[in-house]
Design a protein around this motif. Structure first.
Motif, mmCIF file in Angstrom:
data_model
loop_
_atom_site.group_PDB
_atom_site.id
_atom_site.type_symbol
_atom_site.label_atom_id
_atom_site.label_comp_id
_atom_site.label_asym_id
_atom_site.label_seq_id
_atom_site.Cartn_x
_atom_site.Cartn_y
_atom_site.Cartn_z
ATOM 1 N N ALA A 111 0.827 -1.208 0.000
ATOM 2 C CA ALA A 111 0.000 0.000 0.000
ATOM 3 C C ALA A 111 0.862 1.259 0.000
ATOM 4 O O ALA A 111 0.504 2.269 -0.592
ATOM 5 N N THR A 112 2.022 1.164 0.646
ATOM 6 C CA THR A 112 2.896 2.336 0.718
ATOM 7 C C THR A 112 3.372 2.743 -0.678
ATOM 8 O O THR A 112 3.336 3.917 -1.036
ATOM 9 N N GLN A 171 -12.693 16.937 7.388
ATOM 10 C CA GLN A 171 -12.443 15.506 7.342
ATOM 11 C C GLN A 171 -13.614 14.785 6.703
ATOM 12 O O GLN A 171 -14.762 15.072 7.001
ATOM 13 N N PRO A 206 -14.795 7.949 6.496
ATOM 14 C CA PRO A 206 -14.821 6.823 5.562
ATOM 15 C C PRO A 206 -15.857 5.789 5.979
ATOM 16 O O PRO A 206 -15.548 4.630 6.218
ATOM 17 N N LEU A 207 -17.096 6.217 6.128
ATOM 18 C CA LEU A 207 -18.121 5.287 6.607
ATOM 19 C C LEU A 207 -18.850 4.624 5.457
ATOM 20 O O LEU A 207 -19.186 3.465 5.509
ATOM 21 N N LEU A 261 -8.742 11.969 2.588
ATOM 22 C CA LEU A 261 -9.866 12.106 3.518
ATOM 23 C C LEU A 261 -9.730 13.282 4.476
ATOM 24 O O LEU A 261 -10.542 13.467 5.367
ATOM 25 N N TYR A 262 -8.670 14.054 4.335
ATOM 26 C CA TYR A 262 -8.504 15.172 5.259
ATOM 27 C C TYR A 262 -7.807 16.304 4.523
ATOM 28 O O TYR A 262 -6.735 16.109 3.957
ATOM 29 N N HIS A 306 -6.722 20.521 4.728
ATOM 30 C CA HIS A 306 -6.645 21.786 5.453
ATOM 31 C C HIS A 306 -5.844 22.754 4.592
ATOM 32 O O HIS A 306 -5.177 22.326 3.644
ATOM 33 N N GLU A 340 -0.849 16.552 9.110
ATOM 34 C CA GLU A 340 -0.483 15.779 7.919
ATOM 35 C C GLU A 340 0.617 14.772 8.236
ATOM 36 O O GLU A 340 0.658 13.688 7.685
ATOM 37 N N GLU A 386 -0.486 6.003 8.200
ATOM 38 C CA GLU A 386 -0.452 5.191 6.981
ATOM 39 C C GLU A 386 0.756 4.251 7.012
ATOM 40 O O GLU A 386 0.650 3.076 6.677
ATOM 41 N N ASN A 397 0.384 0.303 7.098
ATOM 42 C CA ASN A 397 0.676 -0.396 5.844
ATOM 43 C C ASN A 397 2.066 -1.016 5.797
ATOM 44 O O ASN A 397 2.245 -2.079 5.221
ATOM 45 N N THR A 398 3.049 -0.352 6.366
ATOM 46 C CA THR A 398 4.413 -0.857 6.274
ATOM 47 C C THR A 398 4.785 -1.682 7.503
ATOM 48 O O THR A 398 5.302 -2.772 7.400
ATOM 49 N N TYR A 419 -7.722 13.774 15.305
ATOM 50 C CA TYR A 419 -8.939 13.830 14.489
ATOM 51 C C TYR A 419 -8.739 13.221 13.092
ATOM 52 O O TYR A 419 -9.448 12.270 12.741
ATOM 53 N N PRO A 420 -7.772 13.674 12.279
ATOM 54 C CA PRO A 420 -7.615 13.025 10.966
ATOM 55 C C PRO A 420 -7.135 11.583 11.059
ATOM 56 O O PRO A 420 -7.441 10.784 10.180
ATOM 57 N N THR A 458 -8.122 9.361 13.116
ATOM 58 C CA THR A 458 -9.279 8.476 13.331
ATOM 59 C C THR A 458 -9.795 7.963 11.989
ATOM 60 O O THR A 458 -10.190 6.805 11.882
ATOM 61 N N ALA A 459 -9.772 8.826 10.957
ATOM 62 C CA ALA A 459 -10.287 8.413 9.641
ATOM 63 C C ALA A 459 -9.385 7.359 9.018
ATOM 64 O O ALA A 459 -9.866 6.430 8.377
ATOM 65 N N GLU A 500 -10.035 4.125 10.801
ATOM 66 C CA GLU A 500 -11.350 3.610 10.431
ATOM 67 C C GLU A 500 -11.304 2.969 9.045
ATOM 68 O O GLU A 500 -11.870 1.912 8.826
ATOM 69 N N ARG A 501 -10.604 3.624 8.135
ATOM 70 C CA ARG A 501 -10.540 3.124 6.765
ATOM 71 C C ARG A 501 -9.926 1.738 6.709
ATOM 72 O O ARG A 501 -10.389 0.867 5.989
ATOM 73 N N TYR A 502 -8.862 1.506 7.524
ATOM 74 C CA TYR A 502 -8.185 0.211 7.480
ATOM 75 C C TYR A 502 -8.683 -0.743 8.555
ATOM 76 O O TYR A 502 -8.186 -1.860 8.667
ATOM 77 N N GLN A 521 -18.073 10.888 15.309
ATOM 78 C CA GLN A 521 -18.119 10.747 13.851
ATOM 79 C C GLN A 521 -18.776 9.443 13.431
ATOM 80 O O GLN A 521 -18.832 9.129 12.251
ATOM 81 N N GLY A 522 -19.230 8.646 14.414
ATOM 82 C CA GLY A 522 -19.840 7.363 14.083
ATOM 83 C C GLY A 522 -18.815 6.303 13.714
ATOM 84 O O GLY A 522 -19.150 5.323 13.068
ATOM 85 N N PHE A 523 -17.538 6.482 14.129
ATOM 86 C CA PHE A 523 -16.497 5.510 13.809
ATOM 87 C C PHE A 523 -16.539 4.347 14.801
ATOM 88 O O PHE A 523 -16.864 4.523 15.965
#
Lengths: 337, 420
Positions: free
Chosen positions: A28-29, A146, A149-150, A236-237, A239, B94, B101, B105-106, B122-123, B125-126, B129-131, B148-150
Motif C-alpha cells: 500500500a505504501t 475531514q 470513511p463510513l 480524507l482530510y 486543510h 499531515e 499510513e 501499511n508498512t 482527528y484526521p 481516526t479516519a 477507520e478506513r483500514y 463521527q460514528g467511527f
C-alpha cells in the motif's frame, strides 16, 4: 515495420505496464507513492496548458487544487452530494476564478505574472485559514475538513484500498494527456504557442492572444480543481496548508520546468523523476532534514536549466527518435512534441 | 524408462527430506508461538511545540509495557509481548496521517494509540477507520473525535464538554455535603475559542439546573487592568464565581479580587492559567480556597497511585501528569482487551476493546473508577478531578477533593470561603 507501428507498440507497452502495475506492486505504501506520482503528473499536465503552451509562469495553481478540494468536500459533508458531482462544481468554480485572475494578470509579462498569481494563491490560503464559516458553508479555518470513511464505494469515491484510487487517477491522467495532445494540434494550440513566443507578432497577424490565453486558463484551472477533489477523497482530510500551500504550487512548476514545459511528455517525465526523490527523501530524511526534497529539486532545476533548458524531455525524445531511426531507417518523420 | 525411475527417485528423496524437516520442526512450533508479538503503533508529538507532553506519554507507555511484558505478556496469545513503535507527529496533522499510513501499511501494527493533539488525532481516526485498525486515544479532548460514528476509536479520558459537566456536578455535590445553598452564578472568561466554548456550556447547564446567572462577562486575555471586571463581579453579588483564564490574567484577576475584598462562597476555575505552576507563586495567599479542575493530581487517593508515581519519578525524574496517567492506563486497557481477544486480528481486538469493563488492576490509578466504552467509543466513566488550593502547614498546595472516592485522606474542603 514503420515508425507508426513502433510508436503504437511503445504506447501499448507503457499502458499495459501502467495498468498491470498494481498486480505486481502489492504494498500500500508504494501504491500510495504511485498515486501521488500520477496526481502530480496530472496537475502538471493541467498547469502546462497555461504554463507551457501560453508561455507564462503561473505560480498559484494550488489555489485551484484548494477550490476543487474544498468545494467537493463541503458539498459532500453538508449536503451529501457525490464527490463526482462536487468535483465538476469545483471545476466550474475554479475556471471562473481562473478567468477572473487571468483578466488583469495576462497583461503582465515574465516575473510580474508569476508574482501576481503567487500572491493570489497565498491570499486565498490566508483567507481560508481565517474563515470558519462562509455563509452556510463550514470551512473550519486552519483545522480543515475531514471526510468520514463510513460509506465506501465508487459513488462516494471512498475506498479502503489504494487500487481503485490508482486506476481513477491513471484514467484521469490519460484523459488529460489526450486532451493536451488534441489541443497541441488544434488552432488554439498554435495561437497559444504564437502568443507565448511572440505576442506582438501574433497580434499583428490577427491572433486574439488574450482570449486564447483566457481559454487555456479556464481549462487549466477546471482540470486542476478535479484533481483537488480527487486528492481530498484520497487523503480524507484537507486543510489550507495541505491543499493551498506554496509548496504545492512550486512543486508543480518544478516538475514542469525539469520535465520540459510546453511538451506533452515533459510533465510525466518530471513527475517520474522528482516524485520518488520527494517521497524517499521524506521517508529517509524526513526527521533529520525536513524540506530536503525542495533543496534537491532546486539543484536539479539549476543543472537542467544550464544543460537542457528545454527540459529532460528533449534529450529523451531525441534518443527515442534515434532508436526509431535504427529500427525503421529511412523514415525521418519528426515525432510530435 | 530409465529417466522416469530417476525422476521418481528424486521425488522420493524430496518427499523424505520435506517430511523430515517438518517432523524436525514439529516440536519447535510452540517456540514460534512465543515469538508472537503485538505491534502497537504510537503517534505522539516527540518534537515541536508539544514535545514535553509527548515525552511524558512515551515514558508512561514504556513503564506500563515493561510491567506488562515482565508479568508474562498476553497469556491468551502464548505470552506474547507488546512491542512499541513510536512515530513523531511534530503536532502536525499531515505528519500524523502519514505516520498512521506508514505504521498500518508498512509496519503492520495491530493497534494504534495517540496522538495527544486533538488536531492530529482527528484526521488519524479516519485512517484507522478506513483500514479497520483499533485506535486507542488516551487523551485528546475535542468532542468531535468520538462523534463521527467511527467503530475503531476508543477514548479513555474525558472530552471537552465533560469539564463543564463535572464543574457543575462538583458544585451540586458540594452544596449537598455542606448544606449551603448556591443560587447565583457569575461567569467570567477569556474571550477566545476556549473561554467562549466553556461559557456556552455553563449557560446551558445553569439553565437546566435552575441557577440564576447574574453576570456573563467575557474579557480580553491580554488586558493589563481587570478592575472594571472585578467591580462588575462585586456589584452582581454572585454566590459562586466561575472562571476561564490564561496565565497572566488568572493571576491578575485573583489578586484584584482580593484587593477589592470581594466575598464569594466559592471560586471555580477551569485549569489553564490556574493550573500553571507560576499561578501559585504569583497569586500566593490570594489563591487560597480556590477550586480548580484538572485531569489528575499526584495526591490522588487511589491504590497504587503513589507507588506508580514514585516509580515514575525515580525512573524519569518528574511526577506523573494527567497525560501520562491516561497513557499508562491505556496500555493496561489494551493488555486486558488483547487477553480477552486471544487473537491478533484487528477486528477481534476491536470487539474486545468495545466490550471492555476494566475496574481494577495496576492501571487504575486515575480519578475515575472504571473504563467502559459507549457505542461512540468514549469511556463512559471518565471524569475529571477537582482540587482545592490550601495551605496545610507546608505552603500552598493543590489538594484533591472530588470525586469523593479520590479525595485526599483526612482532608475536608473549605466551603464556603471565609470572609476576607
Amino acid at each position: 515495420m514503420t515508425r507508426r507501428h513502433y510508436n503504437k507498440m511503445a504506447a501499448a507497452i507503457v499502458l499495459i505496464l501502467a495498468f498491470g502495475l498494481p498486480l505486481v506492486v502489492r504494498s500500500a505504501t508504494y501504491l500510495h507513492i504511485l498515486v501521488l506520482l500520477y496526481f502530480y503528473a496530472y496537475l502538471t499536465t493541467s498547469w502546462n496548458l497555461v504554463g507551457g503552451f501560453a508561455g507564462v509562469l503561473p505560480l498559484g495553481h494550488a489555489a485551484f487544487v484548494g477550490i476543487g478540494a474544498y468545494t467537493s468536500t463541503i458539498l459532500y459533508l453538508q449536503y451529501g452530494i457525490s464527490p463526482w458531482i462536487g468535483m465538476l462544481v469545483g471545476g466550474v468554480l475554479a475556471s471562473f476564478v481562473g478567468v477572473l485572475i487571468g483578466l488583469p494578470t495576462f497583461k503582465m509579462r515574465g516575473a510580474y505574472f508569476a508574482l501576481a498569481t503567487l500572491a493570489f494563491a497565498e491570499g486565498i490560503r490566508v483567507m481560508v485559514e481565517n474563515i470558519d464559516r462562509l455563509g452556510p458553508f463550514v470551512l473550519n479555518g486552519p483545522r480543515g475538513l475531514q471526510i468520514p470513511p463510513l460509506k465506501l464505494g465508487l459513488g462516494n469515491l471512498v475506498f479502503a484500498s489504494k487500487e481503485p484510487y490508482y486506476y481513477i487517477i491513471l484514467l484521469m491522467l490519460l484523459a488529460v494527456l489526450a486532451l493536451t495532445w488534441v489541443i497541441a494540434r488544434s488552432k488554439l494550440g498554435y495561437y497559444l504557442n504564437a502568443g507565448g513566443e511572440e505576442p506582438d507578432a501574433a497580434m499583428a497577424l490577427g491572433v486574439n492572444v488574450a482570449r486564447s490565453k483566457l481559454t487555456a486558463m479556464a481549462m487549466s484551472s477546471f482540470l486542476t480543481a478535479l484533481a483537488g477533489a480527487f486528492y481530498a477523497q484520497f487523503t480524507l482530510y484537507i486543510h489550507p496548508k495541505s491543499v493551498i500551500s506554496l509548496d504545492l504550487s512550486f512543486e508543480i512548476a518544478f516538475i514542469a520546468l525539469i520535465g520540459g514545459r510546453g511538451s506533452i511528455a515533459g510533465p510525466v517525465l518530471g513527475a517520474l523523476l522528482l516524485r520518488p526523490v520527494s517521497d524517499f527523501s521524506r521517508i529517509y530524511f524526513g526527521d533529520t532534514l525536513p524540506g530536503l526534497h525542495l533543496v534537491i529539486f532546486g539543484v536539479v532545476l539549476i543543472l537542467v536549466m544550464i544543460f537542457q533548458p528545454r527540459g529532460l524531455q528533449e534529450p529523451l525524445t531525441r534518443a527515442y527518435n534515434r532508436l526509431l531511426d535504427r529500427l525503421a531507417p529511412g523514415q525521418t518523420k519528426e515525432l510530435g512534441t | 524408462m530409465k529417466a522416469r525411475t530417476r525422476t521418481n527417485l528424486w521425488f522420493q528423496l524430496a518427499l523424505v527430506l520435506t517430511l523430515g524437516t517438518l517432523m524436525a520442526w514439529g516440536p519447535a512450533v510452540p517456540v514460534q508461538a512465543q515469538d508472537v508479538v503485538v505491534k502497537v503503533g504510537n503517534i505522539i508529538p516527540l518534537s515541536g511545540p508539544s514535545a514535553s507532553v509527548g515525552l511524558q506519554g512515551k515514558q508512561a507507555r514504556e513503564m506500563a509495557v515493561e510491567e506488562i511484558n515482565a508479568a508474562g505478556g498476553i497469556q491468551s496469545l502464548g505470552g506474547a509481548k507488546l512491542v512499541m513503535l513510536y512515530a513523531d507527529s511534530e503536532s502536525k496533522p499531515e505528519k500524523g496521517v502519514a505516520e498512521a499510513e506508514r505504521l498500518i501499511n508498512t509496519e503492520k501494527v495491530h493497534v494504534l494509540t495517540g496522538c495527544w493533539n486533538s488536531a492530529v488525532t482527528y484526521p488519524v481516526t479516519a485512517v484507522a477507520e478506513r483500514y479497520g485498525i483499533p485506535f486507542i486515544v488516551p487523551v485528546s479532548v475535542a468532542d468531535k473525535i468520538t462523534e463521527q460514528g467511527f467503530k475503531n476509536v476508543f477514548r479513555i479520558a474525558a472530552k471537552d464538554s465533560w469539564w463543564t459537566r463535572d464543574q457543575f456536578a462538583f458544585l451540586k455535590d458540594l452544596q449537598e455535603e455542606f448544606g449551603t445553598k448556591v443560587s447565583k452564578l457569575a461567569f467570567v472568561y477569556e474571550n477566545g475559542d476556549w473561554g467562549k466554548g466553556f461559557a456556552e456550556q455553563w449557560k446551558k447547564l445553569a439553565a437546566e439546573q435552575g441557577y440564576e446567572v447574574v453576570l456573563d462577562e467575557p474579557y480580553p486575555s491580554t488586558a493589563t487592568d481587570l478592575s472594571p471586571v472585578v467591580q462588575k463581579i462585586r456589584r452582581a453579588r454572585p454566590d459562586v464565581l466561575m472562571l476561564v483564564s490564561n496565565a497572566a490574567d488568572a493571576i491578575l484577576l485573583t489578586n484584584t479580587l482580593a484587593e477589592y475584598k470581594v466575598n464569594l462562597k466559592a471560586v471555580i476555575t477551569s485549569g489553564g492559567g490556574h493550573a500553571d505552576p507560576s499561578f501559585l507563586k504569583a497569586a500566593g495567599e490570594n489563591a487560597r480556597y480556590l477550586f480548580d479542575i484538572v485531569e489528575w493530581e499526584t495526591d490522588i487517593n487511589k491504590p497504587g497511585a503513589q507507588e506508580a508515581n514514585a516509580k515514575y519519578k525515580a525512573k524519569y525524574g518528574q511526577n506523573l501528569t494527567g497525560e501520562a496517567v491516561d497513557a499508562y492506563l491505556a496500555m493496561y486497557v489494551l493488555a486486558d482487551a488483547l487477553e480477552r481477544a486471544g487473537s491478533l486480528d484487528p477486528a477481534k481486538i476491536r470487539e474486545a476493546l468495545a466490550a471492555t469493563n476494566y475496574r481494577s488492576g495496576p492501571g487504575m490509578i486515575v480519578g475515575y473508577d472504571a473504563v467502559e466504552f459507549d457505542e461512540t467509543g468514549q469511556n463512559e466513566h471518565a471524569s475529571l478531578v477537582m482540587v482545592q488550593i490550601n495551605d496545610l502547614g507546608q505552603g500552598l498546595e493543590r489538594i484533591t477533593v472530588w470525586p469523593k472516592g479520590a479525595r485526599r485522606a483526612g482532608y475536608t474542603p473549605v466551603f464556603p470561603m471565609p470572609a476576607r
